[in-house]
Write a protein that holds these residues in place. Structure first.
Motif, PDB file in Angstrom:
ATOM      1  N   ARG A   1       0.866  -1.182   0.000  1.00 16.97           N
ATOM      2  CA  ARG A   1       0.000   0.000   0.000  1.00 16.97           C
ATOM      3  C   ARG A   1       0.901   1.229   0.000  1.00 16.97           C
ATOM      4  O   ARG A   1       1.823   1.315   0.816  1.00 16.97           O
ATOM      5  CB  ARG A   1      -0.914   0.012   1.222  1.00 16.97           C
ATOM      6  CG  ARG A   1      -1.840  -1.172   1.319  1.00 16.97           C
ATOM      7  CD  ARG A   1      -3.149  -1.039   0.594  1.00 16.97           C
ATOM      8  NE  ARG A   1      -3.857   0.136   0.999  1.00 16.97           N
ATOM      9  CZ  ARG A   1      -4.636   0.840   0.180  1.00 16.97           C
ATOM     10  NH1 ARG A   1      -4.800   0.468  -1.067  1.00 16.97           N
ATOM     11  NH2 ARG A   1      -5.265   1.904   0.589  1.00 16.97           N
TER      12      ARG A   1
ATOM     13  N   GLY B   1     -14.782  -0.392  -7.590  1.00 19.49           N
ATOM     14  CA  GLY B   1     -14.562  -1.800  -7.880  1.00 19.49           C
ATOM     15  C   GLY B   1     -13.678  -2.069  -9.083  1.00 19.49           C
ATOM     16  O   GLY B   1     -13.542  -3.211  -9.502  1.00 19.49           O
ATOM     17  N   GLN B   2     -13.077  -1.014  -9.664  1.00 18.91           N
ATOM     18  CA  GLN B   2     -12.197  -1.173 -10.805  1.00 18.91           C
ATOM     19  C   GLN B   2     -10.853  -0.522 -10.485  1.00 18.91           C
ATOM     20  O   GLN B   2     -10.760   0.327  -9.618  1.00 18.91           O
ATOM     21  CB  GLN B   2     -12.807  -0.508 -12.044  1.00 18.91           C
ATOM     22  CG  GLN B   2     -14.127  -1.110 -12.452  1.00 18.91           C
ATOM     23  CD  GLN B   2     -14.661  -0.441 -13.706  1.00 18.91           C
ATOM     24  OE1 GLN B   2     -13.929   0.188 -14.444  1.00 18.91           O
ATOM     25  NE2 GLN B   2     -15.954  -0.584 -13.923  1.00 18.91           N
ATOM     26  N   PHE B   3      -9.830  -0.958 -11.220  1.00 16.55           N
ATOM     27  CA  PHE B   3      -8.501  -0.392 -11.011  1.00 16.55           C
ATOM     28  C   PHE B   3      -8.135   0.535 -12.162  1.00 16.55           C
ATOM     29  O   PHE B   3      -8.449   0.261 -13.313  1.00 16.55           O
ATOM     30  CB  PHE B   3      -7.435  -1.499 -10.925  1.00 16.55           C
ATOM     31  CG  PHE B   3      -7.360  -2.148  -9.588  1.00 16.55           C
ATOM     32  CD1 PHE B   3      -6.660  -1.540  -8.553  1.00 16.55           C
ATOM     33  CD2 PHE B   3      -7.981  -3.355  -9.348  1.00 16.55           C
ATOM     34  CE1 PHE B   3      -6.577  -2.140  -7.305  1.00 16.55           C
ATOM     35  CE2 PHE B   3      -7.911  -3.958  -8.108  1.00 16.55           C
ATOM     36  CZ  PHE B   3      -7.206  -3.350  -7.082  1.00 16.55           C
TER      37      PHE B   3
ATOM     38  N   SER C   1       2.350  -1.672  -8.128  1.00 13.17           N
ATOM     39  CA  SER C   1       2.203  -2.730  -9.110  1.00 13.17           C
ATOM     40  C   SER C   1       3.557  -3.192  -9.652  1.00 13.17           C
ATOM     41  O   SER C   1       3.884  -4.366  -9.580  1.00 13.17           O
ATOM     42  CB  SER C   1       1.323  -2.256 -10.264  1.00 13.17           C
ATOM     43  OG  SER C   1       1.265  -3.219 -11.276  1.00 13.17           O
TER      44      SER C   1
ATOM     45  N   ASN D   1      -1.560   1.167  -8.796  1.00 16.06           N
ATOM     46  CA  ASN D   1      -2.968   0.900  -9.108  1.00 16.06           C
ATOM     47  C   ASN D   1      -3.846   1.577  -8.069  1.00 16.06           C
ATOM     48  O   ASN D   1      -3.606   1.456  -6.869  1.00 16.06           O
ATOM     49  CB  ASN D   1      -3.256  -0.604  -9.097  1.00 16.06           C
ATOM     50  CG  ASN D   1      -2.621  -1.323 -10.268  1.00 16.06           C
ATOM     51  OD1 ASN D   1      -2.429  -0.743 -11.333  1.00 16.06           O
ATOM     52  ND2 ASN D   1      -2.283  -2.578 -10.074  1.00 16.06           N
ATOM     53  N   ILE D   2      -4.866   2.283  -8.554  1.00 12.64           N
ATOM     54  CA  ILE D   2      -5.813   2.957  -7.680  1.00 12.64           C
ATOM     55  C   ILE D   2      -7.177   2.321  -7.903  1.00 12.64           C
ATOM     56  O   ILE D   2      -7.643   2.228  -9.046  1.00 12.64           O
ATOM     57  CB  ILE D   2      -5.870   4.471  -7.974  1.00 12.64           C
ATOM     58  CG1 ILE D   2      -4.535   5.111  -7.594  1.00 12.64           C
ATOM     59  CG2 ILE D   2      -6.973   5.137  -7.192  1.00 12.64           C
ATOM     60  CD1 ILE D   2      -3.750   5.545  -8.748  1.00 12.64           C
ATOM     61  N   GLU D   3      -7.798   1.888  -6.806  1.00 13.75           N
ATOM     62  CA  GLU D   3      -9.102   1.254  -6.930  1.00 13.75           C
ATOM     63  C   GLU D   3     -10.201   2.285  -6.737  1.00 13.75           C
ATOM     64  O   GLU D   3     -10.157   3.096  -5.819  1.00 13.75           O
ATOM     65  CB  GLU D   3      -9.265   0.138  -5.890  1.00 13.75           C
ATOM     66  CG  GLU D   3     -10.575  -0.608  -6.062  1.00 13.75           C
ATOM     67  CD  GLU D   3     -10.743  -1.739  -5.069  1.00 13.75           C
ATOM     68  OE1 GLU D   3     -11.799  -2.377  -5.124  1.00 13.75           O
ATOM     69  OE2 GLU D   3      -9.843  -1.962  -4.256  1.00 13.75           O
ATOM     70  N   ALA D   4     -11.178   2.266  -7.626  1.00 15.03           N
ATOM     71  CA  ALA D   4     -12.346   3.131  -7.520  1.00 15.03           C
ATOM     72  C   ALA D   4     -13.529   2.407  -8.143  1.00 15.03           C
ATOM     73  O   ALA D   4     -13.414   1.861  -9.246  1.00 15.03           O
ATOM     74  CB  ALA D   4     -12.102   4.455  -8.239  1.00 15.03           C
TER      75      ALA D   4
ATOM     76  N   GLY E   1      -2.835   3.955  -3.171  1.00 15.53           N
ATOM     77  CA  GLY E   1      -3.060   2.836  -4.068  1.00 15.53           C
ATOM     78  C   GLY E   1      -2.180   1.663  -3.706  1.00 15.53           C
ATOM     79  O   GLY E   1      -1.640   1.584  -2.603  1.00 15.53           O
TER      80      GLY E   1
END
Length: 175
Positions: free
Chosen positions: A123, A155-157, A139, A150-153, A136
């Motif tokens: 993280r 339910g998607q990256f 990766s 990678n940033i999650e928003a 995020g």
């Protein structure tokens, strides 16, 4: 600790982000042995090309103490000080030889190459640039000092490509 002889040793003191100089000065004013290793690097700002002195280990200063309760509290009362690095048993000392080696390294004036090794899944938070404040998951490394976060928003990256120096690992408490 009753009956134990207190011996002076070096400890790593975690500081708030960008508070290394403030903590260093505060400890020095209290006549404590303190060491803030700095290196000279080229400023990454686009509008100027000058050499600046930055901490070798961002977010940390080294302090020599015997950890008597009064001195321990005084260290932690310094503006910007967070905690002495250690385990559940308490702060862990750093060998004098390690500090001596660091003093030699930064004292030569030669280039010191540094970097934080991120592992896939760490993280992280972006601390500089247009994505500052974004948290995020690390990766991969891209080369030329660039990393993919990678940033999650929803339910998607989404992935962003940022400079490795602009990213810091989040403490496990916050991740």
């Amino acid at each position: 600790m009753v009956g134990d002889i207190l011996t002076r040793a070096w400890y790593a003191l975690h500081t708030k982000s960008r508070f290394e100089n403030v903590v260093n000065e505060g400890l020095a004013k209290r006549n404590l042995d303190v060491f803030l290793p700095k290196i000279t690097v080229k400023s990454r700002r686009k509008d100027r090309h000058k050499m600046i002195r930055v901490p070798l280990f961002p977010g940390y200063v080294f302090v020599r103490t015997d950890l008597n309760p009064y001195e321990h509290v005084e260290i932690l009362k310094i503006t910007g000080a967070v905690r002495l690095i250690g385990s559940t048993r308490g702060p862990v000392s750093i060998a004098d030889a390690t500090i001596d080696s660091l003093k030699i390294m930064v004292g030569t004036g030669e280039e010191v190459i540094t970097g934080t090794q991120f592992k896939k899944g760490d993280r992280v938070i972006v601390v500089n640039g247009p994505f500052a404040g974004v948290t995020g998951v690390f990766s991969s490394y891209r080369g030329d000092g660039r990393v993919i976060v990678n940033i999650e928003a929803l339910g998607q990256f989404a992935a962003v490509n940022v400079h490795a120096d602009d990213v810091e690992k989040l403490p496990e408490i916050l991740s």
